[in-house]
Design a protein around this motif. Structure first.
Motif, mmCIF file in Angstrom:
data_model
loop_
_atom_site.group_PDB
_atom_site.id
_atom_site.type_symbol
_atom_site.label_atom_id
_atom_site.label_comp_id
_atom_site.label_asym_id
_atom_site.label_seq_id
_atom_site.Cartn_x
_atom_site.Cartn_y
_atom_site.Cartn_z
ATOM 1 N N VAL A 212 35.843 2.029 59.740
ATOM 2 C CA VAL A 212 36.257 3.430 59.826
ATOM 3 C C VAL A 212 36.873 3.889 58.507
ATOM 4 N N ALA A 213 37.636 3.019 57.853
ATOM 5 C CA ALA A 213 38.258 3.386 56.578
ATOM 6 C C ALA A 213 37.196 3.674 55.521
ATOM 7 N N ILE A 214 36.155 2.847 55.463
ATOM 8 C CA ILE A 214 35.076 3.073 54.493
ATOM 9 C C ILE A 214 34.351 4.380 54.786
ATOM 10 N N ALA A 215 34.035 4.598 56.065
ATOM 11 C CA ALA A 215 33.343 5.834 56.434
ATOM 12 C C ALA A 215 34.201 7.057 56.129
ATOM 13 N N SER A 216 35.503 6.968 56.389
ATOM 14 C CA SER A 216 36.407 8.087 56.106
ATOM 15 C C SER A 216 36.483 8.356 54.608
ATOM 16 N N ALA A 217 36.536 7.286 53.821
ATOM 17 C CA ALA A 217 36.602 7.450 52.371
ATOM 18 C C ALA A 217 35.341 8.134 51.843
ATOM 19 N N LEU A 218 34.183 7.758 52.383
ATOM 20 C CA LEU A 218 32.937 8.397 51.964
ATOM 21 C C LEU A 218 32.937 9.881 52.317
ATOM 22 N N LEU A 219 33.367 10.190 53.537
ATOM 23 C CA LEU A 219 33.389 11.585 53.973
ATOM 24 C C LEU A 219 34.353 12.412 53.132
ATOM 25 N N LEU A 220 35.549 11.896 52.896
ATOM 26 C CA LEU A 220 36.546 12.630 52.123
ATOM 27 C C LEU A 220 36.098 12.822 50.674
ATOM 28 N N THR A 221 35.458 11.787 50.118
ATOM 29 C CA THR A 221 34.937 11.917 48.758
ATOM 30 C C THR A 221 33.861 12.999 48.681
ATOM 31 N N ALA A 222 32.988 13.035 49.676
ATOM 32 C CA ALA A 222 31.945 14.058 49.715
ATOM 33 C C ALA A 222 32.549 15.459 49.806
ATOM 34 N N LEU A 223 33.569 15.621 50.641
ATOM 35 C CA LEU A 223 34.204 16.937 50.783
ATOM 36 C C LEU A 223 34.890 17.356 49.487
ATOM 37 N N ALA A 224 35.529 16.386 48.811
ATOM 38 C CA ALA A 224 36.162 16.709 47.536
ATOM 39 C C ALA A 224 35.123 17.164 46.516
ATOM 40 N N TRP A 225 33.995 16.520 46.511
ATOM 41 C CA TRP A 225 32.924 16.878 45.582
ATOM 42 C C TRP A 225 32.383 18.271 45.907
ATOM 43 N N ILE A 226 32.166 18.544 47.196
ATOM 44 C CA ILE A 226 31.669 19.864 47.606
ATOM 45 C C ILE A 226 32.658 20.949 47.205
ATOM 46 N N GLY A 227 33.955 20.693 47.443
ATOM 47 C CA GLY A 227 34.967 21.670 47.055
ATOM 48 C C GLY A 227 34.995 21.910 45.562
ATOM 49 N N TYR A 228 34.771 20.848 44.797
ATOM 50 C CA TYR A 228 34.757 20.981 43.337
ATOM 51 C C TYR A 228 33.600 21.867 42.883
ATOM 52 N N GLU A 229 32.432 21.721 43.522
ATOM 53 C CA GLU A 229 31.254 22.469 43.105
ATOM 54 C C GLU A 229 31.270 23.917 43.590
ATOM 55 N N MET A 230 31.880 24.153 44.756
ATOM 56 C CA MET A 230 31.773 25.467 45.381
ATOM 57 C C MET A 230 33.002 26.344 45.192
ATOM 58 N N GLY A 231 34.148 25.773 44.975
ATOM 59 C CA GLY A 231 35.368 26.556 44.934
ATOM 60 C C GLY A 231 35.644 27.177 43.579
ATOM 61 N N PRO A 232 36.607 28.117 43.529
ATOM 62 C CA PRO A 232 37.018 28.719 42.249
ATOM 63 C C PRO A 232 37.722 27.669 41.392
ATOM 64 N N LYS A 233 37.344 27.576 40.112
ATOM 65 C CA LYS A 233 37.831 26.506 39.257
ATOM 66 C C LYS A 233 38.743 27.043 38.165
ATOM 67 N N LEU A 234 39.526 26.107 37.616
ATOM 68 C CA LEU A 234 40.246 26.390 36.398
ATOM 69 C C LEU A 234 39.243 26.427 35.240
ATOM 70 N N GLU A 235 39.747 26.774 34.066
ATOM 71 C CA GLU A 235 38.853 26.863 32.914
ATOM 72 C C GLU A 235 38.177 25.520 32.646
ATOM 73 N N ASP A 236 38.965 24.449 32.637
ATOM 74 C CA ASP A 236 38.399 23.126 32.347
ATOM 75 C C ASP A 236 38.784 22.126 33.442
ATOM 76 N N GLY A 237 39.064 22.591 34.623
ATOM 77 C CA GLY A 237 39.544 21.687 35.650
ATOM 78 C C GLY A 237 38.901 21.913 36.993
#
Length: 364
Positions: free
Chosen positions: A53-78
């Protein structure tokens, strides 16, 4: 034998009362060769399903972080604050099942850390977007104040998580957030002073002592270590140890490649003192946290003595042998030290093997 996690599930399901579960733990402790308190148990995994469950949760959370990075409003270089927000929301939702209902130890720890980290990341990136990245880069005080507000937000969220799920590591996460707030406020107050680094190291050391005292308060409330309070204390000790140890060894120059013969000897002597404290409070976290420092210092000491090719091997041999010897005679060494302490101190630390039966009888 039933595990502590099995007993907690039985209590949650109503099959056992909390008092009956505590009595059963005390019974197992009395029948064991050494008391539960001396074994320093804490709940990490109860089976491979925790790891799964820990591995599966880590994969899911990593995917969500990546999606948020690509789709959300960003800083200039962050990154975008949406990454942290998605991670925090998902971590709370997963905890509703895997923590609140299933009481799974390792996934609960992972989800708590992801939730607290997600809130801290969200608050920090959102504040930087509001204030402006250039304003933060150009002003150390502003950056420190923003971090203080972010850590306070994460601390408040962690408190809400504790009220809902009661995961033992949550108290340590909240203490870390509080320490972060204080350190950031101190940094904003002393920024620009010539002795800034020394002041911050001293502040971290004092905060470490405060966290250690808080951990001892939890420990003193459960000397037999038969309840979840002992797990809370374990994580607090794990947090306090680096806050105490790092400033001391930093001040001695261990981390700046300034290890002399004298400083190496002082490091070894300090490690002996830490070992005595660890024996008294029956917590090995202090010794583990300082292990890297003493290994480096002792290696430098052997190198100064001329054992250039064998300094690492000799260091590992000496420290490894000493730790194994201490582990083998941990209970006897504790008894020798604790029985010579004043009662007002000995009465607040876990009992030795000989006194465990008395404490169990008193808490029954």
């Amino acid at each position: 034998m039933y595990s502590d996690n099995d007993l907690e599930r039985a209590v949650a399901a109503g099959a056992l009362t909390p008092e009956a579960a505590s009595a059963l733990r005390r019974f197992f402790s009395e029948q064991a060769a050494t008391p539960v308190a001396d074994e320093e148990q804490f709940r990490l995994i109860t089976g491979f399903n925790d790891i799964f469950v820990a591995i599966a949760s880590a994969l899911l959370l990593t995917a969500l972080a990546w999606i948020g990075y690509e789709m959300g409003p960003k800083l200039e270089d962050g990154p975008s604050f949406l990454s942290g927000l998605l991670v925090a929301a998902a971590a709370w939702g997963l905890a509703e099942f895997f923590t609140r209902q299933r009481r799974m130890a390792l996934p609960s720890i992972l989800l708590l850390l992801a939730f607290a980290g997600g809130i801290l990341f969200t608050a920090m990136t959102a504040l930087v977007q509001i204030v402006g990245e250039s304003a933060v880069d150009d002003n150390e005080r502003t950056a420190a104040l923003l971090f203080a507000v972010s850590a306070a937000t994460a601390g408040a969220a962690t408190w809400a998580h504790w009220r809902r799920f009661r995961v033992p590591i949550t108290v340590a996460a909240g203490a870390a957030a509080a320490a972060g707030v204080l350190l950031a406020l101190i940094a904003s107050a002393v920024a620009g002073l010539p002795n800034f680094k020394d002041l911050m190291l001293a502040s971290a050391f004092v905060l470490g002592l405060g966290v250690f005292a808080f951990a001892m308060w939890w420990d003193a409330s459960d000397r037999a270590r038969a309840t979840r309070r002992a797990d809370v204390a374990f994580w607090l000790h794990l947090l306090a140890a680096p806050l105490i140890v790092h400033p001391v060894f930093q001040a001695l120059g261990v981390l700046d490649n300034r290890v002399s013969m004298g400083s190496a000897v002082i490091v070894v002597l300090l490690y002996v003192v830490l070992a005595v404290v660890a024996l008294v409070v029956d917590r090995r976290a202090l010794m583990v946290s300082a292990l890297a420092y003493v290994l480096y210092a002792l290696s430098a000491l052997f190198r100064e003595l001329g054992a250039v090719g064998l300094n690492v091997a000799l260091t590992a041999l000496v420290i490894g042998s000493a730790l194994l010897l201490l582990s083998a005679f941990w209970h006897q060494a504790r008894a020798v030290i604790v029985e010579r302490l004043p009662y007002r101190i000995a009465g607040k630390v876990p009992p030795t093997h000989e006194a465990a039966g008395t404490v169990s009888a008193q808490t029954a």
